[in-house]
Design a protein around this motif. Sequence first.
Motif, PDB file in Angstrom:
ATOM      1  N   ASN A 162      63.464   3.237  -3.796  1.00  0.00           N
ATOM      2  CA  ASN A 162      64.082   1.994  -3.354  1.00  0.00           C
ATOM      3  C   ASN A 162      63.516   0.830  -4.170  1.00  0.00           C
ATOM      4  O   ASN A 162      62.393   0.902  -4.674  1.00  0.00           O
ATOM      5  CB  ASN A 162      63.813   1.727  -1.876  1.00  0.00           C
ATOM      6  CG  ASN A 162      64.598   2.634  -0.946  1.00  0.00           C
ATOM      7  OD1 ASN A 162      64.612   2.409   0.264  1.00  0.00           O
ATOM      8  ND2 ASN A 162      65.221   3.690  -1.454  1.00  0.00           N
ATOM      9  N   TYR A 214      59.587   0.155   6.935  1.00  0.00           N
ATOM     10  CA  TYR A 214      59.940   1.564   6.776  1.00  0.00           C
ATOM     11  C   TYR A 214      59.179   2.384   7.811  1.00  0.00           C
ATOM     12  O   TYR A 214      57.968   2.224   7.976  1.00  0.00           O
ATOM     13  CB  TYR A 214      59.572   2.056   5.368  1.00  0.00           C
ATOM     14  CG  TYR A 214      60.567   1.651   4.314  1.00  0.00           C
ATOM     15  CD1 TYR A 214      61.382   2.590   3.697  1.00  0.00           C
ATOM     16  CD2 TYR A 214      60.693   0.314   3.936  1.00  0.00           C
ATOM     17  CE1 TYR A 214      62.306   2.219   2.724  1.00  0.00           C
ATOM     18  CE2 TYR A 214      61.610  -0.070   2.972  1.00  0.00           C
ATOM     19  CZ  TYR A 214      62.417   0.892   2.379  1.00  0.00           C
ATOM     20  OH  TYR A 214      63.330   0.512   1.418  1.00  0.00           O
ATOM     21  N   ILE A 220      64.953   2.502   7.946  1.00  0.00           N
ATOM     22  CA  ILE A 220      64.680   1.184   7.371  1.00  0.00           C
ATOM     23  C   ILE A 220      65.230   0.132   8.328  1.00  0.00           C
ATOM     24  O   ILE A 220      66.415   0.142   8.667  1.00  0.00           O
ATOM     25  CB  ILE A 220      65.342   1.038   5.991  1.00  0.00           C
ATOM     26  CG1 ILE A 220      64.913   2.197   5.077  1.00  0.00           C
ATOM     27  CG2 ILE A 220      64.972  -0.300   5.364  1.00  0.00           C
ATOM     28  CD1 ILE A 220      65.695   2.266   3.782  1.00  0.00           C
ATOM     29  N   LEU A 246      69.061   0.790  -2.263  1.00  0.00           N
ATOM     30  CA  LEU A 246      68.687   2.102  -1.752  1.00  0.00           C
ATOM     31  C   LEU A 246      68.791   3.167  -2.849  1.00  0.00           C
ATOM     32  O   LEU A 246      69.307   2.910  -3.940  1.00  0.00           O
ATOM     33  CB  LEU A 246      69.584   2.462  -0.574  1.00  0.00           C
ATOM     34  CG  LEU A 246      69.574   1.483   0.608  1.00  0.00           C
ATOM     35  CD1 LEU A 246      70.561   1.930   1.678  1.00  0.00           C
ATOM     36  CD2 LEU A 246      68.175   1.352   1.190  1.00  0.00           C
ATOM     37  N   THR A 305      63.563   8.845   6.990  1.00  0.00           N
ATOM     38  CA  THR A 305      63.036   7.481   6.906  1.00  0.00           C
ATOM     39  C   THR A 305      64.049   6.502   7.487  1.00  0.00           C
ATOM     40  O   THR A 305      65.230   6.527   7.131  1.00  0.00           O
ATOM     41  CB  THR A 305      62.734   7.101   5.446  1.00  0.00           C
ATOM     42  OG1 THR A 305      61.759   7.993   4.909  1.00  0.00           O
ATOM     43  CG2 THR A 305      62.208   5.677   5.357  1.00  0.00           C
ATOM     44  N   GLU A 317      67.301   7.193   5.195  1.00  0.00           N
ATOM     45  CA  GLU A 317      67.185   8.014   3.995  1.00  0.00           C
ATOM     46  C   GLU A 317      66.324   9.220   4.354  1.00  0.00           C
ATOM     47  O   GLU A 317      65.106   9.107   4.499  1.00  0.00           O
ATOM     48  CB  GLU A 317      66.551   7.216   2.846  1.00  0.00           C
ATOM     49  CG  GLU A 317      67.489   6.148   2.296  1.00  0.00           C
ATOM     50  CD  GLU A 317      66.981   5.556   0.998  1.00  0.00           C
ATOM     51  OE1 GLU A 317      67.805   5.320   0.103  1.00  0.00           O
ATOM     52  OE2 GLU A 317      65.763   5.334   0.877  1.00  0.00           O
ATOM     53  N   SER A 321      60.777   5.924  -0.566  1.00  0.00           N
ATOM     54  CA  SER A 321      61.076   5.698   0.857  1.00  0.00           C
ATOM     55  C   SER A 321      60.025   6.341   1.757  1.00  0.00           C
ATOM     56  O   SER A 321      59.869   5.955   2.922  1.00  0.00           O
ATOM     57  CB  SER A 321      62.467   6.241   1.197  1.00  0.00           C
ATOM     58  OG  SER A 321      62.552   7.637   0.880  1.00  0.00           O
ATOM     59  N   SER A 329      59.103  13.936   6.462  1.00  0.00           N
ATOM     60  CA  SER A 329      60.101  13.544   5.462  1.00  0.00           C
ATOM     61  C   SER A 329      60.586  14.746   4.667  1.00  0.00           C
ATOM     62  O   SER A 329      59.786  15.506   4.124  1.00  0.00           O
ATOM     63  CB  SER A 329      59.504  12.501   4.513  1.00  0.00           C
ATOM     64  OG  SER A 329      59.244  11.312   5.200  1.00  0.00           O
TER      65      SER A 329
END
Length: 385
Positions: A178, A166, A156, A132, A154, A151, A210, A172
């Motif tokens: 990543n 993702y 995962i 990450l 985001t 993140e 990400s 975002s």
Amino acid sequence: MDDKNKHILSLIEKFEQGRASEEDMQELDVWFRSHEANTDLTDRLTPEQQELAKSNLLKRISNRIDSELPKQTALPQRKTVSSLWIKMAAACVLLVCFGTYFLLDNRQPAQQEMAGRVADFAPGSNKAVLTLGNGTQIVLDEAQNGELANEGNTIIRKTDEGKIVYGQNGESQSVMSNTLATPKGGTYHLILADGTAVWLNASSSITYPSAFTENTREISISGEAYLEVAHNPGKPFWVKTGAQTVEVLGTHFNINAYGGQNAIKTTLLEGSVAITSAGQRKLLKPGEQGLLDGNTIHIAKVDVREVMAWKEGFFDFADADIQTVMQEFARWYDLDIVFDGQQTKETFTGRIPRSWTFAKVMDIMGTFKSTHITAEGRRIMIKQK
């Protein structure tokens, strides 16, 4: 007749009786194609010896076919044709058996040498490490299914099918880099934030954001990967591999950029891509491969089925030398290959399931008859006899 050829005859009999499984058929196909491409059992005999051998062998083959294969019954025309092929195939098996025993008895069969010296190893599997943006590493084959990390906005996740996906939870705010990396003997499937699907081969890695918030989508790849890029004309997709950049609008393609190789290979299956390097720019059409060799890009038609065999679960070789073959095996079975001295000029042709164990694969690889293969743990040493 050695155990290997008895086994092949048993597979032929199963095929004749309609009892052969898909794996049986694959093994027959690999075996016959490899021996067809390497018909050199008697290449060390004089012409007179070869003629004498041929006469004696044909008599023995004819008798053995009648005793080894089941008698024919009333069969439809298609089956009759298959029967003829099977008898020819059986003759090929018996030629190997008798040719080796009667004519080359001073040479121990390569299959037996390999079986005696090479340990067995399991094939590769679905495994990788996800790194990450904050440096945290997740061993994916040990991680539970479900949400792995967040993140920014985001999310995962690891799905029940064993792939990484993702997803976005709103706009975002924070984008981090990543990396997903497969070890030797590993492969993995990844869905990027824009919906692009990526399949990584063994000893490969992909670095990506990400989330894609810029006007372009940029990732970098080492090793080998197949991509199905999500179509978005407003955000061109760029793939960087060493000195090469591939520009994509929406397409399916494969990149082979393993370290230690002299060239980067980009193969287009669908759509269009542009390859740029050192001021050059070349467009690919479906079925074409761009080969970056030094500073020069070469374009050629290729067999896409052969290129994509790894993703479909196969090794696919066409007149491949032993270095090429063993490098593929090294990545998949997590081995270290050491070549000692000058190597054989023999080649191998065949399509082998990657689900086979290493010992089973090496049994087939007895086609490299002038090669010694020995092992110390996972260190495989290869030298010419």
